[in-house]
Structure formats: structure tokens, C-alpha cells
Design a protein around this motif. Structure first.
Motif, PDB file in Angstrom:
ATOM      1  N   MET A   2      -7.624 127.306  76.239  1.00 55.48           N
ATOM      2  CA  MET A   2      -7.079 128.556  75.707  1.00 55.48           C
ATOM      3  C   MET A   2      -6.049 129.133  76.668  1.00 55.48           C
ATOM      4  N   ASN A   3      -5.060 129.833  76.099  1.00 50.43           N
ATOM      5  CA  ASN A   3      -4.167 130.592  76.967  1.00 50.43           C
ATOM      6  C   ASN A   3      -4.869 131.903  77.325  1.00 50.43           C
ATOM      7  N   LEU A   4      -4.255 132.701  78.182  1.00 53.14           N
ATOM      8  CA  LEU A   4      -4.912 133.931  78.654  1.00 53.14           C
ATOM      9  C   LEU A   4      -5.215 134.912  77.522  1.00 53.14           C
ATOM     10  N   LEU A   5      -4.272 135.091  76.593  1.00 56.58           N
ATOM     11  CA  LEU A   5      -4.495 136.017  75.487  1.00 56.58           C
ATOM     12  C   LEU A   5      -5.643 135.527  74.605  1.00 56.58           C
ATOM     13  N   GLN A   6      -5.710 134.236  74.343  1.00 58.61           N
ATOM     14  CA  GLN A   6      -6.816 133.693  73.553  1.00 58.61           C
ATOM     15  C   GLN A   6      -8.146 133.917  74.258  1.00 58.61           C
ATOM     16  N   GLY A   7      -8.176 133.756  75.576  1.00 58.59           N
ATOM     17  CA  GLY A   7      -9.396 133.990  76.333  1.00 58.59           C
ATOM     18  C   GLY A   7      -9.845 135.440  76.270  1.00 58.59           C
ATOM     19  N   VAL A   8      -8.890 136.366  76.434  1.00 60.20           N
ATOM     20  CA  VAL A   8      -9.205 137.795  76.334  1.00 60.20           C
ATOM     21  C   VAL A   8      -9.712 138.114  74.937  1.00 60.20           C
ATOM     22  N   ASN A   9      -9.011 137.618  73.923  1.00 55.17           N
ATOM     23  CA  ASN A   9      -9.421 137.883  72.543  1.00 55.17           C
ATOM     24  C   ASN A   9     -10.798 137.312  72.222  1.00 55.17           C
ATOM     25  N   PHE A  10     -11.132 136.159  72.790  1.00 56.15           N
ATOM     26  CA  PHE A  10     -12.465 135.583  72.591  1.00 56.15           C
ATOM     27  C   PHE A  10     -13.534 136.528  73.126  1.00 56.15           C
ATOM     28  N   LEU A  11     -13.313 137.045  74.331  1.00 61.75           N
ATOM     29  CA  LEU A  11     -14.278 137.974  74.929  1.00 61.75           C
ATOM     30  C   LEU A  11     -14.427 139.236  74.089  1.00 61.75           C
ATOM     31  N   LEU A  12     -13.309 139.774  73.603  1.00 54.13           N
ATOM     32  CA  LEU A  12     -13.344 141.008  72.827  1.00 54.13           C
ATOM     33  C   LEU A  12     -13.988 140.800  71.462  1.00 54.13           C
ATOM     34  N   LYS A  13     -13.556 139.751  70.768  1.00 54.04           N
ATOM     35  CA  LYS A  13     -14.056 139.493  69.412  1.00 54.04           C
ATOM     36  C   LYS A  13     -15.559 139.242  69.413  1.00 54.04           C
ATOM     37  N   ASN A  14     -16.046 138.596  70.445  1.00 47.69           N
ATOM     38  CA  ASN A  14     -17.469 138.271  70.535  1.00 47.69           C
ATOM     39  C   ASN A  14     -18.266 139.315  71.311  1.00 47.69           C
ATOM     40  N   GLN A  15     -17.614 140.443  71.603  1.00 51.47           N
ATOM     41  CA  GLN A  15     -18.239 141.573  72.286  1.00 51.47           C
ATOM     42  C   GLN A  15     -18.921 141.173  73.597  1.00 51.47           C
ATOM     43  N   LEU A  16     -18.269 140.278  74.335  1.00 49.57           N
ATOM     44  CA  LEU A  16     -18.784 139.826  75.627  1.00 49.57           C
ATOM     45  C   LEU A  16     -18.275 140.692  76.769  1.00 49.57           C
ATOM     46  N   SER A  17     -17.275 141.526  76.477  1.00 45.34           N
ATOM     47  CA  SER A  17     -16.661 142.363  77.498  1.00 45.34           C
ATOM     48  C   SER A  17     -15.900 143.484  76.814  1.00 45.34           C
ATOM     49  N   ASP A  18     -15.675 144.570  77.553  1.00 46.47           N
ATOM     50  CA  ASP A  18     -14.775 145.594  77.016  1.00 46.47           C
ATOM     51  C   ASP A  18     -13.343 145.206  77.394  1.00 46.47           C
ATOM     52  N   ILE A  19     -12.371 145.927  76.856  1.00 48.22           N
ATOM     53  CA  ILE A  19     -10.967 145.552  77.037  1.00 48.22           C
ATOM     54  C   ILE A  19     -10.538 145.581  78.503  1.00 48.22           C
ATOM     55  N   SER A  20     -10.986 146.560  79.242  1.00 47.70           N
ATOM     56  CA  SER A  20     -10.603 146.676  80.646  1.00 47.70           C
ATOM     57  C   SER A  20     -11.106 145.492  81.467  1.00 47.70           C
ATOM     58  N   GLU A  21     -12.367 145.170  81.306  1.00 49.26           N
ATOM     59  CA  GLU A  21     -12.949 144.052  82.059  1.00 49.26           C
ATOM     60  C   GLU A  21     -12.340 142.723  81.643  1.00 49.26           C
ATOM     61  N   ALA A  22     -12.131 142.529  80.344  1.00 47.56           N
ATOM     62  CA  ALA A  22     -11.545 141.270  79.857  1.00 47.56           C
ATOM     63  C   ALA A  22     -10.150 141.064  80.447  1.00 47.56           C
ATOM     64  N   TRP A  23      -9.348 142.136  80.475  1.00 47.62           N
ATOM     65  CA  TRP A  23      -7.992 142.016  81.008  1.00 47.62           C
ATOM     66  C   TRP A  23      -8.021 141.739  82.504  1.00 47.62           C
ATOM     67  N   GLN A  24      -8.933 142.391  83.227  1.00 51.02           N
ATOM     68  CA  GLN A  24      -9.049 142.131  84.665  1.00 51.02           C
ATOM     69  C   GLN A  24      -9.480 140.695  84.932  1.00 51.02           C
ATOM     70  N   MET A  25     -10.392 140.177  84.123  1.00 48.92           N
ATOM     71  CA  MET A  25     -10.858 138.794  84.313  1.00 48.92           C
ATOM     72  C   MET A  25      -9.724 137.800  84.095  1.00 48.92           C
ATOM     73  N   ALA A  26      -8.764 138.145  83.246  1.00 48.15           N
ATOM     74  CA  ALA A  26      -7.663 137.238  82.947  1.00 48.15           C
ATOM     75  C   ALA A  26      -6.485 137.376  83.907  1.00 48.15           C
ATOM     76  N   SER A  27      -6.366 138.526  84.571  1.00 45.59           N
ATOM     77  CA  SER A  27      -5.159 138.739  85.365  1.00 45.59           C
ATOM     78  C   SER A  27      -5.432 139.069  86.825  1.00 45.59           C
ATOM     79  N   ILE A  28      -6.060 140.180  87.089  1.00 45.93           N
ATOM     80  CA  ILE A  28      -6.208 140.651  88.469  1.00 45.93           C
ATOM     81  C   ILE A  28      -7.208 139.822  89.264  1.00 45.93           C
TER      82      ILE A  28
END
Length: 75
Positions: A2-28
């Protein structure tokens, strides 16, 4: 893979993370592994930014990208 956006969207869609944490896991967080002194924003520097819209299914859609302060076409 998956690319980074797909990974973030997977976490969000499956309620595995909130948006802030998902974005941090993919970038920072990955950047901090290579450079612990990394700070994403510094006064006076051009920014790389992504403007997104959160859709009803909780996933993100990219609306605008700025690289070094210049808008990049999404076409």
C-alpha cells in the motif's frame, strides 16, 4: 503493498486509529526513526503540506498538495 494514503485509509476505515495517530504513523514516526531531531515545521521555511477531506466512510481524499510552498497539480 500500500502507499501511505492507502495505509492511513485502512486504519481509519477499520477504526484501528484516529486521524491524528494514523497520520503520525505514516509520516512523523518513520522520519523520527532515521532522524530523532526531526521537527516538521520551522519558522521561515517553505512547507510541504497536504490538504485532505475526510469522507463519510472516514477515509481521506487529497484535495491539495504544496511542495516547498508551491501547489502541485493533482491531475
Amino acid at each position: 503493498a500500500m502507499n501511505l494514503l492507502q495505509g492511513v485509509n485502512f486504519l481509519l476505515k477499520n477504526q484501528l486509529s484516529d486521524i491524528s495517530e494514523a497520520w503520525q504513523m505514516a509520516s512523523i514516526r518513520p522520519q523520527n526513526l532515521f532522524n530523532p531531531d526531526f521537527h516538521p515545521f520551522k519558522v521561515g521555511q517553505q512547507a510541504d503540506l497536504i490538504l485532505t477531506e475526510q469522507l463519510p466512510d472516514q477515509t481521506l481524499k487529497i484535495r491539495k498538495v504544496l511542495k516547498n510552498g508551491i501547489e502541485i497539480s493533482l491531475d
